[in-house]
Design a protein around this motif. Structure first.
Motif, PDB file in Angstrom:
ATOM      1  N   GLY A 166       0.814  -1.212   0.000  1.00 33.00           N
ATOM      2  CA  GLY A 166       0.000   0.000   0.000  1.00 33.00           C
ATOM      3  C   GLY A 166       0.846   1.260   0.000  1.00 33.00           C
ATOM      4  N   LEU A 217      -4.038   3.526   4.351  1.00 30.84           N
ATOM      5  CA  LEU A 217      -3.906   2.225   3.706  1.00 30.84           C
ATOM      6  C   LEU A 217      -5.217   1.461   3.558  1.00 30.84           C
ATOM      7  N   THR A 273      -6.909   0.550   0.085  1.00 29.40           N
ATOM      8  CA  THR A 273      -6.266  -0.543  -0.651  1.00 29.40           C
ATOM      9  C   THR A 273      -6.626  -1.883  -0.041  1.00 29.40           C
ATOM     10  N   THR A 305      -0.719  -5.439   2.159  1.00 26.47           N
ATOM     11  CA  THR A 305      -1.056  -4.085   2.607  1.00 26.47           C
ATOM     12  C   THR A 305      -1.060  -3.996   4.124  1.00 26.47           C
TER      13      THR A 305
END
Length: 769
Positions: free
Chosen positions: A111, A198, A201, A245
């Motif tokens: 991410g 983040l 994502t 991520t």
């Protein structure tokens, strides 16, 4: 037949969609199932297809919700033009990537690399470090709209993915719209995807994983075909993006893994007509596509991470000296010198950065809990460097003065440490420390006793972390553990301050758990080192290579350790039991002049509805199981199949993304519930169809051979009730979204009455006075 990854296997209707055509080989699934009496085998796989309304309606609705998703996520994305909440972290990391400077974070790199890629696209050089919430992007010439556009794009695309998941699972248009609307008009999803964070994502990759697995499961009748492999591999890649991520992405693996395990269990049934060789082929394909491919894709991002970050930076302190030597311009390797016996050194704790310190004051006779101390000289951890931090490193056996030059200290040596100011030697013994009764006290004693009856108690072993035998002990570049030779405890400190008698300094004690990573120390400097000492002559040092897997494993250990260490309290932290009921949010940003604020909060209407529906689903399943035990079959086969398989798969996703948080001891916030909330939206859409759609019932007949035969009655599906429920739900949810818009977008500012009106559950909003 429903295409739910949590499938209940059953006889299909005669009219089949293209996605469910029989495959080649041992015969179609329909033929196999008809041979097995159309048995219902309970499982937890993925959704299934049934007759659906006009495809045109679905397509137009998909376009509509996608357009609305982009509008709600990108509207006023440039506001505020200041650093907001955790943008201080992830914006900073993007800058470090662009400047190739090594940093440390508890999350995997995927991410963050996307943010860096976006910065590279727009020509940003990474000069701004996002140090404080409220810092101006305009004054510092930061292309922050481009950075925010990346998560906004992910958040926008999540909405049509939710719609497609419901559509591919065979649900009616009202059900698709309800599930999608709960995400489309959710203030938390919008707020989290408009900032440099983040979670957009993470959630997009999680929703894509579910969609890809549904598509893969629908192709179960044509295994090993090109499309079958395509969707299997896309499922694996999507899951890899989730865990690349954030590590909570493992919950998506649990969701898909459970569905796959049940699917494989069904395939193992000999009545399915598969030989063990064919079953092994299925097992190997799923292992390759859903475990091996994701793992190597996950490793790939770490390789990219290490390749980009080749310069020394703020993350150096988290890594071993060997790792740091792989970075250019590393301070530790540049200033490192060998330590000789009889040098005066300064020792510092790696984790807390406290110096090993002593002063003439004694431990009190009794501690507050009544325990008695040795009343010896205090040894503490001190945050500032002064002469009370100076220690002379001595050999276990004294060396004549004329032989004391150029005697290097090596890994594994037994040494003594003499406090310079008080001329006493460091000692540990079997006396409980002030804060830890299970750990040993550290103190100092007079030289006469140290060289006499207490000699053994003053001996310590230098154990360099990952060091080789007889490796030289060096400043800065040599993390080590100081092990008390007789008792085998490690010198350790922690952040809880001592009482007033210890001047609020840190306790130093002997830790019996010598493997603990927080036992590490390093020598910061040698104050006694003369300028003319040949050790001061530095040669240009080359960056040393280190195998990728060793770097990866070292970083993994550090990431997991520091992630688990995030246990301190936070004013906006919340517990999992609070999330489904939306009891509190998080303050992201405020501006006093205009009374504007961004308060991270979900849409209460949508959250309370989906949480209630989860309870309803559990109640329906329990009631169905109970009535079946009493011989009452309240549901027809098709309805039960959809309820257990498709809706059950979505409920499994919610459970896997929610329940594990109860086992965590780290800081938790409302945004951790967003993946589970998306799954609960899918459950809600499915339950709307179950409750409000009226479908022709199946009839059950007994064939000539005495086996059951199911036939669907002719007639249209009635969606009137579902459409009414859809309109009411979406209207209420859209109204809730609009009411909380000022808190989500940070504009417009609200007067006192407006703020108070939005404190539905006592949310700790600003400007309420």
């Amino acid at each position: 037949m429903s295409d739910s990854p949590v499938g209940v296997r059953q006889r299909s209707s005669k009219k089949k969609s293209p996605s469910s055509q029989a495959g080649v080989g041992s015969g179609s699934e329909d033929e196999l199932l008809s041979k097995t009496n159309a048995r219902n085998v309970a499982s937890v796989s993925a959704p299934t297809t049934s007759k659906s309304p006009s495809q045109l309606g679905h397509k137009l609705s998909l376009v509509l919700v996608t357009v609305l998703a982009f509008i709600t996520r990108f509207w006023k994305i440039s506001h505020p033009n200041q650093v907001v909440f955790d943008e201080v972290h992830f914006g900073k990391f993007a800058s470090y990537y662009l400047q190739r400077t090594y940093f440390f974070d508890v999350h995997p790199p995927f991410g963050k690399l996307l943010f860096a890629l976006m910065g590279w696209f727009v020509g940003y050089d990474g000069h701004f470090k996002f140090d404080n919430i409220g810092d101006s992007y305009i004054d510092n010439k930061v292309p922050y709209v481009a950075f925010r556009a990346m998560p906004a794009l992910m958040g926008s695309l999540t909405v049509p993915v939710v719609f497609l998941t419901m559509w591919e699972s065979g649900y009616s248009l009202p059900a698709c719209l309800v599930a999608t609307g709960l995400v489309l008009f959710d203030n938390a999803h919008i707020g989290q995807t408009r900032l440099i964070l983040l979670d957009a994502t993470l959630i997009f990759a999680m929703s894509l994983s579910i969609l890809c697995y549904v598509r893969f499961y629908k192709l179960r009748h044509i295994p090993f075909s090109r499309k079958w492999w395509k969707w299997l591999l896309l499922t694996g890649v999507s899951m890899s993006c989730v865990i690349s991520t954030k590590y909570v992405g493992v919950f998506t693996f649990v969701t898909i893994g459970a569905a796959v395990a049940i699917d494989l269990w069904n395939l193992l049934d000999y009545k399915r007509g598969l030989s063990l060789q064919q079953f092994t082929k299925h097992f190997a394909a799923r292992t390759f596509g859903l475990i091996i491919v994701p793992f190597f894709f996950y490793l790939f991002w770490f390789q990219v991470h290490f390749a980009i970050l080749y310069r020394s930076g703020p993350g150096d302190d988290f890594m071993t000296p060997e790792f740091q030597e792989t970075l250019s311009d590393n301070v530790m390797s540049l200033s490192s010198v060998d330590i000789n016996y009889y040098d005066t050194i300064v020792l510092r704790h790696k984790e807390t950065k406290a110096y090993l310190h002593s002063h003439p004051d004694k431990y009190p006779l009794r501690y507050e809990d009544g325990r008695i101390s040795s009343q010896g000289q205090q040894v503490t951890g001190y945050p500032f460097n002064d002469t009370n931090n100076h220690w002379i490193i001595l050999p276990a056996v004294s060396v004549p003065e004329d032989q004391r030059t150029n005697l290097p200290v090596r890994n594994g040596d037994i040494v003594k440490l003499r406090h310079v100011v008080t001329s006493t030697d460091l000692l540990s013994h079997d006396v409980a420390s002030p804060w830890f009764p299970t750990n040993q006290e550290f103190t100092t004693i007079e030289i006469e006793k140290s060289e006499g009856e207490r000699h053994n108690d003053t001996l310590f072993e230098i154990k360099i972390e990952n060091g080789k035998k007889n490796q030289n002990f060096r400043t800065m570049a040599g993390l080590f553990k100081l092990l008390h030779h007789p008792s085998k405890v490690a010198m350790w400190t922690h952040t809880k301050p001592l009482p007033d008698w210890g001047y609020k300094q840190q306790e130093i004690n002997g830790n019996k758990n010598i493997a603990q990573s927080s036992n590490l120390w390093f020598v910061e400097e040698i104050p006694s080192l003369a300028e003319t000492d040949p050790r001061n002559k530095k040669e240009a040092k080359k960056v040393k290579p280190m195998p990728f897997l060793r770097k990866y494993l070292e970083l993994q250990r550090a990431m997991f350790h520091h992630n688990n260490a995030l246990t301190s309290s936070h004013p906006y932290a919340s517990q999992p039991i609070q999330w489904p009921f939306l009891l509190r949010g998080v303050s992201f940003w405020t501006k006093n002049d205009t009374r504007e604020q961004i308060y991270f909060l979900g849409n209460p209407i949508g959250w309370w509805l989906s949480s209630s529906v989860l309870a309803v689903f559990v109640g329906i399943i329990a009631a169905d199981q109970l009535t079946q035990r009493r011989g009452v079959d309240a549901l027809d086969r098709k309805t039960r199949n959809r309820l257990y398989n498709s809706t059950g798969f979505f409920f499994l996703a919610w459970t896997a993304h929610y329940i594990p948080f109860f086992l965590m001891g780290r800081q938790l916030f409302l945004h951790h519930y967003l993946p589970a909330h998306l799954a609960s939206a899918l459950v809600t859409g499915a339950l709307v169809e179950f409750v409000f759609c009226v479908e022709p019932l199946e009839t059950e007949k007994i064939g000539k051979d005495g086996k059951k035969i199911y036939e669907a009655r002719k007639g249209p599906q009635s969606l009137i009730g579902a459409w009414i429920a859809c309109v009411v739900i979406l209207g209420a949810v859209a109204g809730g979204w609009y009411f909380f818009v000022p808190l989500t977008y940070g504009s417009p500012g609200l007067d006192v009455a407006g703020v108070i009106a939005r404190k539905w559950l006592g949310y700790d909003l600003h400007f309420a006075k």
